[in-house]
Enzyme design. Sequence first.
Site, PDB file in Angstrom:
ATOM      1  CG  HIS A 163      -1.988  -1.082   1.130  1.00  0.00           C
ATOM      2  ND1 HIS A 163      -3.271  -0.856   0.698  1.00  0.00           N
ATOM      3  CD2 HIS A 163      -1.913  -2.407   1.395  1.00  0.00           C
ATOM      4  CE1 HIS A 163      -3.950  -2.006   0.712  1.00  0.00           C
ATOM      5  NE2 HIS A 163      -3.148  -2.962   1.131  1.00  0.00           N
ATOM      6  CE1 TYR A 183      -0.322  -5.047   7.507  1.00  0.00           C
ATOM      7  CE2 TYR A 183      -1.586  -3.264   8.445  1.00  0.00           C
ATOM      8  CZ  TYR A 183      -1.498  -4.339   7.588  1.00  0.00           C
ATOM      9  OH  TYR A 183      -2.579  -4.694   6.819  1.00  0.00           O
TER      10      TYR A 183
HETATM   11  C1  HEM Z   1      -0.840 -11.723   6.093  1.00  0.00           C
HETATM   12  C2  HEM Z   1      -1.575 -10.784   5.548  1.00  0.00           C
HETATM   13  C3  HEM Z   1      -1.092  -9.380   5.322  1.00  0.00           C
HETATM   14  C4  HEM Z   1       0.181  -8.863   5.259  1.00  0.00           C
HETATM   15  C5  HEM Z   1       1.491  -9.601   5.445  1.00  0.00           C
HETATM   16  C6  HEM Z   1       0.066  -7.443   5.012  1.00  0.00           C
HETATM   17  C7  HEM Z   1       1.140  -6.585   4.898  1.00  0.00           C
HETATM   18  C8  HEM Z   1       1.052  -5.197   4.851  1.00  0.00           C
HETATM   19  C9  HEM Z   1       2.149  -4.268   4.995  1.00  0.00           C
HETATM   20  C10 HEM Z   1       3.603  -4.653   5.180  1.00  0.00           C
HETATM   21  C11 HEM Z   1       1.651  -3.015   4.950  1.00  0.00           C
HETATM   22  C12 HEM Z   1       2.413  -1.697   5.104  1.00  0.00           C
HETATM   23  C13 HEM Z   1       2.356  -1.268   6.578  1.00  0.00           C
HETATM   24  C14 HEM Z   1       3.067   0.038   6.903  1.00  0.00           C
HETATM   25  O1  HEM Z   1       4.202   0.273   6.449  1.00  0.00           O
HETATM   26  O2  HEM Z   1       2.488   0.843   7.670  1.00  0.00           O
HETATM   27  C15 HEM Z   1       0.228  -3.145   4.755  1.00  0.00           C
HETATM   28  C16 HEM Z   1      -0.621  -2.096   4.629  1.00  0.00           C
HETATM   29  C17 HEM Z   1      -1.987  -2.250   4.503  1.00  0.00           C
HETATM   30  N1  HEM Z   1      -2.717  -3.426   4.535  1.00  0.00           N
HETATM   31 FE1  HEM Z   1      -2.012  -5.256   4.751  1.00  0.00          FE
HETATM   32  N2  HEM Z   1      -1.258  -7.109   4.928  1.00  0.00           N
HETATM   33  C18 HEM Z   1      -1.992  -8.280   5.096  1.00  0.00           C
HETATM   34  C19 HEM Z   1      -3.354  -8.408   5.107  1.00  0.00           C
HETATM   35  C20 HEM Z   1      -4.225  -7.366   4.942  1.00  0.00           C
HETATM   36  C21 HEM Z   1      -5.668  -7.484   4.964  1.00  0.00           C
HETATM   37  C22 HEM Z   1      -6.451  -8.781   5.249  1.00  0.00           C
HETATM   38  C23 HEM Z   1      -6.150  -6.231   4.742  1.00  0.00           C
HETATM   39  C24 HEM Z   1      -7.581  -5.774   4.686  1.00  0.00           C
HETATM   40  C25 HEM Z   1      -8.545  -6.261   5.415  1.00  0.00           C
HETATM   41  C26 HEM Z   1      -5.029  -5.328   4.599  1.00  0.00           C
HETATM   42  C27 HEM Z   1      -5.105  -3.972   4.378  1.00  0.00           C
HETATM   43  C28 HEM Z   1      -4.041  -3.104   4.373  1.00  0.00           C
HETATM   44  C29 HEM Z   1      -4.183  -1.674   4.212  1.00  0.00           C
HETATM   45  C30 HEM Z   1      -5.471  -0.905   3.998  1.00  0.00           C
HETATM   46  C31 HEM Z   1      -2.900  -1.148   4.300  1.00  0.00           C
HETATM   47  C32 HEM Z   1      -2.494   0.317   4.187  1.00  0.00           C
HETATM   48  C33 HEM Z   1      -2.517   0.944   5.570  1.00  0.00           C
HETATM   49  C34 HEM Z   1      -1.971   2.344   5.521  1.00  0.00           C
HETATM   50  O3  HEM Z   1      -2.517   3.163   4.766  1.00  0.00           O
HETATM   51  O4  HEM Z   1      -1.008   2.594   6.243  1.00  0.00           O
HETATM   52  N3  HEM Z   1      -3.879  -6.055   4.724  1.00  0.00           N
HETATM   53  N4  HEM Z   1      -0.116  -4.490   4.697  1.00  0.00           N
END
Ligand code: HEM
Length: 369
Positions: A74, A344
């Site tokens: 993201h 995260y």
């Molecule tokens: C094992 C599953 C998942 C992994 C490994 C993962 C990994 C990540 C990582 C590394 C980030 C960046 C975090 C940061 O630097 O602040 C991220 C952001 C995000 N993830 Fe996931 N994610 C997973 C599942 C999900 C699921 C199930 C959703 C939705 C229900 C989701 C929604 C988001 C969103 C909306 C962001 C952006 C948040 C922001 O704007 O800071 N993710 N994810």
Amino acid sequence: MPQDATASQRYWLPSLTDKGALARLAAIGAVVVAIAVCFAYVAGWLSPGRLSQARFIDRFEKLNGVHPGFRRNHAKGVCVTGSFESNGQGVRLSKAVVFAPGRVPVTGRFSLAGGHPHVADGPTAVLAMALRFQPPAGQEWRMAMIDIPVFLVKDGEGLYEQLLASQPDPKTGQPDPAKMAAFTAAHPEFLPAMQIVKSTPLPSGFSNATFNGLNAFRFVNASGAATAVRWSMVASEPFTPETPEQGKNPDKNYLFDDVIARVARGPLQWHLLVTIGQPGDPTSDPTLPWPRDRERVDVGTLTIDHVETEAPGNCRDINFDPLVLPAGIEPSDDPILSARSATYSQSFTRREGETKTPSAVQVPVGKGS
Ligand code: HEM
């Protein structure tokens, strides 16, 4: 003290010939070693085959490249602020302060899934909304949601493998069919979930999207009664499906520019709908939808009235960790929640220590609200 006193006597240290002192020193040494082993375990040094948060983020970086200062997933996004007005309907389900009737300030971020901060907006982009509710007396709540109806894998290992298998082959621009076949055989939840996603129309923009939390949680009310829930932010604006023409838009930020322009014209709103799970509804697997007839409670309205470029101190520097929860909201048994929280944190730690470059999404001066 006598002239011929030993060093340990002179400095009031225990003598190393004293058995009790030796035992105490050995115990201290054992504690230090145990702490070092714990750190090494958490860092994944003792089990290089284990899927640690560092290995997970290494994979994001290997596939997308390292873009210093940006989120490892993201990566492309814009900051928003506004408020959440609770209507009091959530109180019977959860004692969380945000559900008491009234308004709390909210900071958020719209983003596209994927690790490229300068990727062009496109018709297959997964749109996302992250929120941080900040009641004045504490007990904040963070969440990160996407616009697809189910997740595609049921655990962290599944996403780790999916990232690699779905990587386009440079020769064909498509994933390698053999790698995808091996992946889908090992993760049988993937194809049925993909079928659900493909049969659900995508929204034409952020402003009319429904953002789904996907993972289940437990709401606990003031009497201690617990309810399994999932939630969604449903746009007040009527849903309009995305069209193939949109993809031909020469503006590579057309989705973001559209939401920026809409907020400049007036506030956007979403309703927080909480779906109540029944006994037997799966809580540990976000690839499985709950039956459509489940009760949904509208607990309040989110208003977004300001948008701004990612900058020091705003949403750029927030970790929207889905396990930052107030009293009254607890994690379910879904293993993805802890995998998310850990990765995260690792992404946040790396990006916060890096030199920043400007976001692809720039809010023109005077267009923020
Ligand atoms: C094992 C599953 C998942 C992994 C490994 C993962 C990994 C990540 C990582 C590394 C980030 C960046 C975090 C940061 O630097 O602040 C991220 C952001 C995000 N993830 Fe996931 N994610 C997973 C599942 C999900 C699921 C199930 C959703 C939705 C229900 C989701 C929604 C988001 C969103 C909306 C962001 C952006 C948040 C922001 O704007 O800071 N993710 N994810």
